[in-house]
Design an enzyme around this catalytic site. Structure first.
Site, PDB file in Angstrom:
ATOM      1  CG  HIS A 169       3.474  12.287  -1.881  1.00 16.94           C
ATOM      2  ND1 HIS A 169       4.810  12.677  -1.571  1.00 16.94           N
ATOM      3  CD2 HIS A 169       3.403  12.724  -3.208  1.00 16.94           C
ATOM      4  CE1 HIS A 169       5.254  13.507  -2.714  1.00 16.94           C
ATOM      5  NE2 HIS A 169       4.495  13.261  -3.448  1.00 16.94           N
ATOM      6  CE  LYS A 173       5.781   9.541  -4.528  1.00 17.63           C
ATOM      7  NZ  LYS A 173       5.531   9.096  -5.879  1.00 17.63           N
TER       8      LYS A 173
HETATM    9  N1  LIG Z   1       5.563  14.404 -12.306  1.00 17.73           N
HETATM   10  C1  LIG Z   1       4.341  14.619 -11.692  1.00 17.73           C
HETATM   11  O1  LIG Z   1       3.946  15.907 -11.777  1.00 17.73           O
HETATM   12  C2  LIG Z   1       3.473  13.731 -11.032  1.00 17.73           C
HETATM   13  C3  LIG Z   1       4.016  12.362 -11.097  1.00 17.73           C
HETATM   14  N2  LIG Z   1       3.492  11.246 -10.690  1.00 17.73           N
HETATM   15  C4  LIG Z   1       3.784   9.938 -10.723  1.00 17.73           C
HETATM   16  O2  LIG Z   1       3.174   9.219 -11.907  1.00 17.73           O
HETATM   17  C5  LIG Z   1       3.071   8.088 -11.691  1.00 17.73           C
HETATM   18  C6  LIG Z   1       1.412   7.587 -11.623  1.00 17.73           C
HETATM   19  O3  LIG Z   1       0.892   7.825 -10.549  1.00 17.73           O
HETATM   20  P1  LIG Z   1      -0.747   7.783 -10.346  1.00 17.73           P
HETATM   21  O4  LIG Z   1      -1.393   8.188 -11.493  1.00 17.73           O
HETATM   22  O5  LIG Z   1      -0.897   8.234  -8.855  1.00 17.73           O
HETATM   23  O6  LIG Z   1      -0.567   6.251 -10.228  1.00 17.73           O
HETATM   24  P2  LIG Z   1      -1.975   5.170 -10.403  1.00 17.73           P
HETATM   25  O7  LIG Z   1      -1.459   3.914  -9.821  1.00 17.73           O
HETATM   26  O8  LIG Z   1      -3.102   5.603 -10.114  1.00 17.73           O
HETATM   27  O9  LIG Z   1      -1.714   4.887 -11.985  1.00 17.73           O
HETATM   28  C7  LIG Z   1      -0.964   4.164 -12.845  1.00 17.73           C
HETATM   29  C8  LIG Z   1      -1.518   3.502 -13.921  1.00 17.73           C
HETATM   30  O10 LIG Z   1      -0.727   2.725 -14.593  1.00 17.73           O
HETATM   31  C9  LIG Z   1      -1.108   1.656 -15.327  1.00 17.73           C
HETATM   32  N3  LIG Z   1      -0.194   0.724 -15.655  1.00 17.73           N
HETATM   33  C10 LIG Z   1       0.662  -0.137 -15.134  1.00 17.73           C
HETATM   34  N4  LIG Z   1       1.446  -0.633 -16.094  1.00 17.73           N
HETATM   35  C11 LIG Z   1       1.003  -0.072 -17.336  1.00 17.73           C
HETATM   36  C12 LIG Z   1       1.670  -0.321 -18.578  1.00 17.73           C
HETATM   37  N5  LIG Z   1       2.516  -1.124 -18.829  1.00 17.73           N
HETATM   38  N6  LIG Z   1       1.050   0.371 -19.697  1.00 17.73           N
HETATM   39  C13 LIG Z   1       0.074   1.211 -19.306  1.00 17.73           C
HETATM   40  N7  LIG Z   1      -0.349   1.385 -18.081  1.00 17.73           N
HETATM   41  C14 LIG Z   1       0.198   0.858 -16.983  1.00 17.73           C
HETATM   42  C15 LIG Z   1      -1.834   1.165 -13.997  1.00 17.73           C
HETATM   43  O11 LIG Z   1      -2.771   0.078 -14.128  1.00 17.73           O
HETATM   44  P3  LIG Z   1      -3.018  -0.963 -13.217  1.00 17.73           P
HETATM   45  O12 LIG Z   1      -3.523  -0.568 -12.011  1.00 17.73           O
HETATM   46  O13 LIG Z   1      -4.077  -2.237 -13.861  1.00 17.73           O
HETATM   47  O14 LIG Z   1      -1.477  -1.735 -12.868  1.00 17.73           O
HETATM   48  C16 LIG Z   1      -2.495   2.199 -13.406  1.00 17.73           C
HETATM   49  O15 LIG Z   1      -3.808   2.458 -13.905  1.00 17.73           O
HETATM   50  C17 LIG Z   1       3.998   7.658 -10.268  1.00 17.73           C
HETATM   51  O16 LIG Z   1       5.125   7.262 -10.622  1.00 17.73           O
HETATM   52  C18 LIG Z   1       3.803   8.757  -9.636  1.00 17.73           C
HETATM   53  O17 LIG Z   1       4.671   9.271  -8.893  1.00 17.73           O
HETATM   54  C19 LIG Z   1       2.402  11.350  -9.851  1.00 17.73           C
HETATM   55  C20 LIG Z   1       1.703  12.762  -9.990  1.00 17.73           C
HETATM   56  C21 LIG Z   1       2.254  13.853 -10.519  1.00 17.73           C
HETATM   57  O1  LIG Z   2       2.824   9.862  -6.578  1.00 28.21           O
HETATM   58  C1  LIG Z   2       2.461  10.883  -6.665  1.00 28.21           C
HETATM   59  O2  LIG Z   2       1.317  11.401  -5.927  1.00 28.21           O
HETATM   60  C2  LIG Z   2       3.383  12.130  -6.928  1.00 28.21           C
HETATM   61  N1  LIG Z   2       4.436  11.861  -7.563  1.00 28.21           N
HETATM   62  C3  LIG Z   2       5.609  12.510  -8.149  1.00 28.21           C
HETATM   63  C4  LIG Z   2       6.854  12.334  -7.071  1.00 28.21           C
HETATM   64  O3  LIG Z   2       7.232  11.421  -6.650  1.00 28.21           O
HETATM   65  O4  LIG Z   2       7.277  13.539  -6.959  1.00 28.21           O
HETATM   66  C5  LIG Z   2       5.086  14.015  -8.215  1.00 28.21           C
HETATM   67  C6  LIG Z   2       4.210  14.431  -6.875  1.00 28.21           C
HETATM   68  O5  LIG Z   2       4.815  14.562  -5.799  1.00 28.21           O
HETATM   69  C7  LIG Z   2       2.824  13.552  -7.118  1.00 28.21           C
END
Ligand SMILES: NC(=O)C1=CN([C@@H]2O[C@H](COP(=O)(O)OP(=O)(O)OC[C@H]3O[C@@H](n4cnc5c(N)ncnc54)[C@H](OP(=O)(O)O)[C@@H]3O)[C@@H](O)[C@H]2O)C=CC1
Ligand SMILES: O=C(O)C1=N[C@H](C(=O)O)C[C@H](O)C1
Length: 283
Positions: A169, A173
């Site tokens: 990744h 992350k």
């Molecule tokens: N299932 C899937 O296919 C995928 C899952 N993921 C997962 O998704 C999650 C997010 O990933 P990613 O977008 O890269 O992370 P980011 O850190 O880019 O985004 C997370 C966002 O959530 C915000 N946040 C924090 N606390 C709150 C709250 N209480 N309410 C609303 N917003 C909040 C953060 O704000 P701030 O920065 O201001 O704290 C930030 O903008 C991770 O757990 C990742 O592993 C990612 C990619 C694909």
């Molecule tokens: O944090 C990420 O970027 C991602 N998170 C998810 C995970 O933890 O599996 C999904 C994907 O791998 C991207």
């Protein structure tokens, strides 16, 4: 917070609203689903907002960010479905708030455990007993290549003496191993148990820290490297042969067809569904 459009209050049974047909003016067209995005300013949240705005059958009614009053936003926006891409430390509380509000949830955030999923099931059952049926879909990965890789790995696992998972990744992350790798390893472990296989052979006596995390008896290795997005490799071995299953998400748009599928399907699946493979009929 940005509640995009003031609309009618959310109601779980009211999964969509009919839009007038622009062509004839009287024939009902495809229903529109009102969607809120939690973590809207993040990497996945912002990509999801763009995908929803581009989908003619979906309406983005709220962007929720850290510090916003979620219950107030939900009530004000009339969201029927919410997508959560926040952080592992807040996602469970968010989903309980969504269930309280009768809003269906599509969750991509990692960090879920058997215990936190059990708490959701209990909450969903309580709401159902009160007459409010809510659907929650938690998908460790919405990418088609990842869902297929996990499915193939689970099917192949019973035929191999050794199995290990490598996830790779981007270095921003916050959690390791990835939710995808944990889901994959758990499915491999289940298949191995069902086939009566013991542990993978491993003569390691010292230096266990170099052998990765132990997820249900399957070794999982996490790589963090600038330039990567999200990738997984499942290694399966027998004497004299190897099967490698690999998937790569080069861009976060790869997750969007799965997210939109979840948004469209979640209302018709009350209770908790874990894994997009169940929605795609792959399980
Ligand atoms: N299932 C899937 O296919 C995928 C899952 N993921 C997962 O998704 C999650 C997010 O990933 P990613 O977008 O890269 O992370 P980011 O850190 O880019 O985004 C997370 C966002 O959530 C915000 N946040 C924090 N606390 C709150 C709250 N209480 N309410 C609303 N917003 C909040 C953060 O704000 P701030 O920065 O201001 O704290 C930030 O903008 C991770 O757990 C990742 O592993 C990612 C990619 C694909
Ligand atoms: O944090 C990420 O970027 C991602 N998170 C998810 C995970 O933890 O599996 C999904 C994907 O791998 C991207």
């Amino acid at each position: 917070m940005n509640a995009q459009t003031p609309t009618s209050p959310a109601h779980p049974a009211d999964a969509s609203t009919a839009q007038p047909d622009a062509r004839s003016g009287d024939t009902p067209a495809a229903p529109v689903i009102r969607v809120a995005v939690l973590g809207a300013a993040g990497r996945m949240g912002s990509t999801t907002c763009a995908a929803i705005e581009a989908a003619p059958d979906l309406e983005l009614v709220a962007r929720v960010d850290d510090g916003d009053d979620l219950a107030a936003v939900l009530a004000g926006s009339g969201a029927q479905v919410a997508v959560d891409f926040t952080v592992p430390s807040v996602t469970e509380a968010n989903v309980h708030a969504l269930i309280d509000a009768g809003v269906h949830a599509v969750v991509g955030t990692t960090g879920w455990t058997d215990e936190s999923r059990a708490r959701l099931r209990e909450h969903l059952a309580r709401r159902a007993a009160e007459g409010v049926e809510v659907g929650v879909l938690i998908a460790p990965n919405f990418g088609l290549s990842a869902v297929l890789a996990m499915t193939f790995a689970a099917k192949a696992a019973r035929y191999f003496e050794s199995a290990e998972v490598v996830e790779l990744h981007h270095p921003t992350k916050v959690d390791a191993p990835s939710g995808t790798a944990t889901h994959t390893a758990t499915a491999i472990a289940r298949a191995r148990r069902e086939a009566g296989l013991g542990p993978s052979p491993d003569a390691t006596e010292q230096g266990w820290e170099a052998r990765g995390a132990d997820v249900d008896g399957v070794r999982v290795h996490a790589v963090r490297l600038r330039g990567l997005v999200a990738h997984e490799e499942i290694l399966l071995g027998n004497e004299g042969e190897q099967l490698v299953i690999r998937q790569d998400s080069f861009d976060r748009v790869s997750f969007m067809p799965g997210v939109l599928l979840g948004v469209r399907e979640v209302a018709s699946r009350p209770g908790l569904t874990v894994g997009l493979e169940n929605v795609m009929d792959l399980s």
